[in-house]
Design an enzyme around this catalytic site. Structure first.
Site, PDB file in Angstrom:
ATOM      1  CE1 TYR A 213       1.048  -0.335   4.386  1.00  0.00           C
ATOM      2  CE2 TYR A 213      -0.093   1.763   4.434  1.00  0.00           C
ATOM      3  CZ  TYR A 213       0.756   0.844   5.024  1.00  0.00           C
ATOM      4  OH  TYR A 213       1.310   1.120   6.250  1.00  0.00           O
TER       5      TYR A 213
ATOM      6  CE  LYS B 135       3.064   3.178   3.244  1.00  0.00           C
ATOM      7  NZ  LYS B 135       3.222   3.109   4.695  1.00  0.00           N
TER       8      LYS B 135
ATOM      9  CD  GLU C 262      10.174   1.673  10.170  1.00  0.00           C
ATOM     10  OE1 GLU C 262      10.067   2.692   9.474  1.00  0.00           O
ATOM     11  OE2 GLU C 262      10.064   0.520   9.702  1.00  0.00           O
TER      12      GLU C 262
END
Ligand code: PDD
Length: 283
Positions: free
Chosen positions: A33, A147, A180
């Site tokens: 996505y 992703k 992250e």
């Protein structure tokens, strides 16, 4: 107002929009996505997002479901139908619908879903509320640069953080370095006063906001060190913040039980937020 979603060639009412139960996105999280920020009618960093979409697809052995020239009018039409000025565009591509099998099917038509939802206009004078993050083991897979729609590990981590009274998690690899946030890139102003974020690798998503901010900051003469940092270094940082298409720039004022500096939003973060807001205004 009813919302519309684009699903494989049609603009459907959002509440009625659906894909097949055999869709591999549903069965195997076999899809990727992208999220693009729409700011006051302007799509931000569209080409970079489509480049990353193409790369994510390539890494899972898929092509773009259509050309960019064909995709852009669809995105624009969806924005128009949803009467959106500011918000987020979600684009999701899966390998399509096929009898359940671990082996990639041949000749399936990919599923393309695009949704649009209203969001707030980033305003550094209003949006800079410091948040608390909780560090925890990064239990995601070895290809976080893709992703993928397989967001369960990130979702679980965020839920643990929320249940413990934090706003997000900062994920930590086996060597003790912060990778992250669950859906954003992590930054600190280190003990020497330098802006630091880890370099792109398979361990993180190479954020488009991250990339734009690096370019914008460098133009302003702000030095950036692309180097991993440990949890200990984050505790001792002068400032911390995260970046993403949805949050833009968001300060972090507490990591676990350690208040960062004096708990106030730092000057560098404020400056970066201002630079990014100017960029959005001019995009
Ligand atoms: N998240 N890292 C992860 C794991 C992300 O999911 C995201 C984006 C980022 C920042 O990337 P970018 O600057 O290109 O948005 C980093 C989006 C916004 C989301 O999942 O909603």
């Amino acid at each position: 107002m009813s919302r519309f979603a684009y699903v494989n060639g049609t603009y459907a009412r959002h509440e009625e929009a659906s894909v097949h139960i055999e869709d591999r996105g549903f069965q195997f999280a076999d899809g990727i996505y992208e999220v693009i920020y729409l700011y006051k009618g302007r799509l931000i960093d569209t080409e970079a997002h489509l480049d990353r979409m193409e790369r994510s697809l390539r890494e899972i052995h898929m092509d773009m479901p259509m050309s960019r020239r064909a995709m852009m009018p669809i995105i624009k039409e969806l924005i128009r139908r949803n009467r959106l000025r500011t918000g987020l565009i979600y684009m999701q591509v899966t390998r399509g619908s096929s009898k359940r099998d671990f082996i990639f099917p041949e000749d399936t038509v990919p599923t393309l879903v695009i949704t649009a939802r209203r969001g707030a206009a980033f305003d550094p004078n209003k949006s800079l509320q410091g948040m608390k993050v909780m560090t925890m083991e990064d239990m995601r897979w070895a290809r976080c640069d893709i992703k993928t729609t397989a967001l369960l590990p990130a979702s679980m981590c965020k839920q643990v953080a929320l249940d413990a009274g934090y706003s997000d998690a900062w994920l930590v690899n086996k060597e003790g370095f912060v990778t992250e946030g669950t859906s954003n890139n992590a930054w600190i102003v280190n003990a020497e006063g330098k802006l630091q974020t880890r370099p792109p690798s398979h361990e993180i998503l190479n954020g488009i906001t991250r990339k734009s901010i690096i370019e914008l900051a460098q133009k302003e003469g702000i030095e950036i060190v692309e180097k991993p940092f440990t949890v200990e270094e984050a505790y001792n940082a002068r400032e911390a913040f995260v970046t993403s298409a949805s949050a833009c720039v968001k300060p972090v004022t507490q990591i676990d039980d350690k208040v960062i500096a004096n708990g106030a939003v730092g000057l560098t973060c404020e400056k970066i937020a201002k630079i990014y807001a100017d960029f959005l205004e001019k995009a």
